[in-house]
Write a protein that holds these residues in place. Sequence first.
Motif, short mmCIF file in Angstrom:
data_model
loop_
_atom_site.label_atom_id
_atom_site.label_comp_id
_atom_site.label_asym_id
_atom_site.label_seq_id
_atom_site.Cartn_x
_atom_site.Cartn_y
_atom_site.Cartn_z
N UNK A 46 0.97 -1.17 0.27
CA UNK A 46 -0.13 0.21 0.04
C UNK A 46 0.94 1.31 0.04
N UNK A 47 2.25 1.20 -0.29
CA UNK A 47 2.97 2.16 -0.10
C UNK A 47 2.78 3.15 -1.60
N UNK A 48 2.36 4.93 -0.97
CA UNK A 48 2.28 5.36 -2.08
C UNK A 48 3.04 5.41 -4.01
N UNK A 49 3.87 5.06 -4.01
CA UNK A 49 4.91 4.50 -4.15
C UNK A 49 4.32 3.41 -5.74
N UNK A 50 3.79 2.84 -5.17
CA UNK A 50 3.46 1.32 -5.90
C UNK A 50 2.30 0.71 -6.36
N UNK A 51 1.02 1.26 -4.91
CA UNK A 51 -0.19 0.81 -4.98
C UNK A 51 -0.93 1.52 -6.02
N UNK A 52 -1.28 2.62 -5.96
CA UNK A 52 -2.00 3.03 -7.77
C UNK A 52 -1.28 2.29 -8.48
N UNK A 53 -0.15 2.50 -9.33
CA UNK A 53 -0.04 1.55 -10.37
C UNK A 53 0.00 -0.40 -10.23
N UNK A 54 0.24 -0.79 -9.35
CA UNK A 54 0.15 -2.48 -9.11
C UNK A 54 -1.15 -2.68 -8.39
N UNK A 55 -1.84 -2.28 -7.44
CA UNK A 55 -3.04 -2.63 -7.56
C UNK A 55 -3.41 -3.67 -7.77
N UNK A 56 -3.38 -3.29 -9.22
CA UNK A 56 -4.63 -4.31 -9.83
C UNK A 56 -4.07 -5.93 -10.72
N UNK A 57 -2.83 -6.23 -9.88
CA UNK A 57 -2.26 -6.90 -9.36
C UNK A 57 -2.69 -7.79 -8.62
N UNK A 58 -2.44 -6.99 -7.80
CA UNK A 58 -2.37 -7.66 -6.13
C UNK A 58 -3.98 -9.45 -5.90
N UNK A 59 -4.75 -9.23 -6.73
CA UNK A 59 -5.50 -10.34 -6.80
C UNK A 59 -4.50 -11.75 -7.29
N UNK A 60 -4.30 -11.08 -8.04
CA UNK A 60 -4.17 -12.49 -9.10
C UNK A 60 -2.49 -13.09 -8.26
N UNK A 61 -1.63 -12.08 -7.69
CA UNK A 61 -0.36 -12.06 -7.24
C UNK A 61 -0.98 -13.33 -6.17
N UNK A 62 -2.12 -12.62 -5.22
CA UNK A 62 -2.18 -13.02 -3.97
C UNK A 62 -2.79 -15.08 -4.37
N UNK A 63 -3.53 -15.05 -5.26
CA UNK A 63 -4.22 -16.04 -6.49
C UNK A 63 -3.10 -17.10 -6.69
N UNK A 64 -1.48 -16.75 -6.70
CA UNK A 64 -0.72 -17.05 -7.51
C UNK A 64 -0.43 -17.96 -5.76
N UNK A 65 0.41 -17.14 -5.54
CA UNK A 65 0.73 -17.36 -3.73
C UNK A 65 0.21 -18.26 -3.12
N UNK A 66 -1.35 -18.01 -3.57
CA UNK A 66 -2.02 -19.35 -2.59
C UNK A 66 -1.59 -20.74 -3.20
N UNK A 67 -1.54 -20.51 -4.58
CA UNK A 67 -1.55 -21.49 -5.32
C UNK A 67 -0.65 -22.52 -4.87
N UNK A 68 0.12 -21.97 -4.51
CA UNK A 68 2.25 -22.35 -4.25
C UNK A 68 1.62 -23.70 -2.78
N UNK A 69 1.21 -22.57 -1.77
CA UNK A 69 0.39 -23.32 -0.65
C UNK A 69 0.15 -24.57 -1.38
N UNK A 70 -0.88 -24.46 -1.89
CA UNK A 70 -2.32 -25.41 -2.55
C UNK A 70 -1.99 -26.46 -3.27
N UNK A 71 -0.49 -26.71 -3.35
CA UNK A 71 -0.40 -27.71 -4.43
C UNK A 71 0.77 -28.25 -3.43
N UNK A 72 0.95 -28.16 -2.02
CA UNK A 72 2.05 -28.62 -1.34
C UNK A 72 1.28 -30.14 -0.96
N UNK A 73 2.28 -31.27 -0.50
CA UNK A 73 1.68 -32.89 -0.90
C UNK A 73 0.62 -32.57 0.41
N UNK A 74 1.21 -31.74 1.76
CA UNK A 74 0.39 -31.67 2.51
C UNK A 74 -0.56 -31.13 2.95
#
Length: 154
Positions: A46-74
């Motif tokens: 949420x820093x003022x120098x990145x949120x305005x230009x990158x906020x549209x990538x937040x949902x996709x990047x979070x989903x990608x991170x969640x997928x990393x953990x979903x793929x764990x054997x456990x």
Amino acid sequence: RVTNYGVGGTTLLRKGDHPYWNTSAFASASASNADVVVLMLGTNDAKRWQWPKLHGEYEGDYGALISVFKRMPSKPAIFLMRPPPLYRDGVYGMLQVAVNSDLQRLVPKVAKDNGLAPPIDLFGLFQGECPIASGTPGHAPNATDVVCDWVGAN
């Protein structure tokens, strides 16, 4: 056993100024084969120098991170947390409206879109004990006389 793989100051956004994705902690976390994963990411995005230009990538990047953990054997249970309020706009260069409005809307959406339980509501817990007395842009100021703005003091 509980292990903290958090790294202060990192961003969820892959194009952020200090992406969690590039840390050894992330490499360790993604190889941990955990039973439970709890994530709270976004405040440093949420820093003022990145949120305005990158906020549209937040949902996709979070989903990608969640997928990393979903793929764990456990096949861990994964929980997201809504971040606590930012009590003063501009502290650490962060936009109050991004933390207190945008992330509070986006985190539950990310959880739902990724088939997770509703997020752990840290924002609500803080508001119950230490409300934002001065309000946040886009939200009406509350009528409480509890002053907690010291939490965001420089």
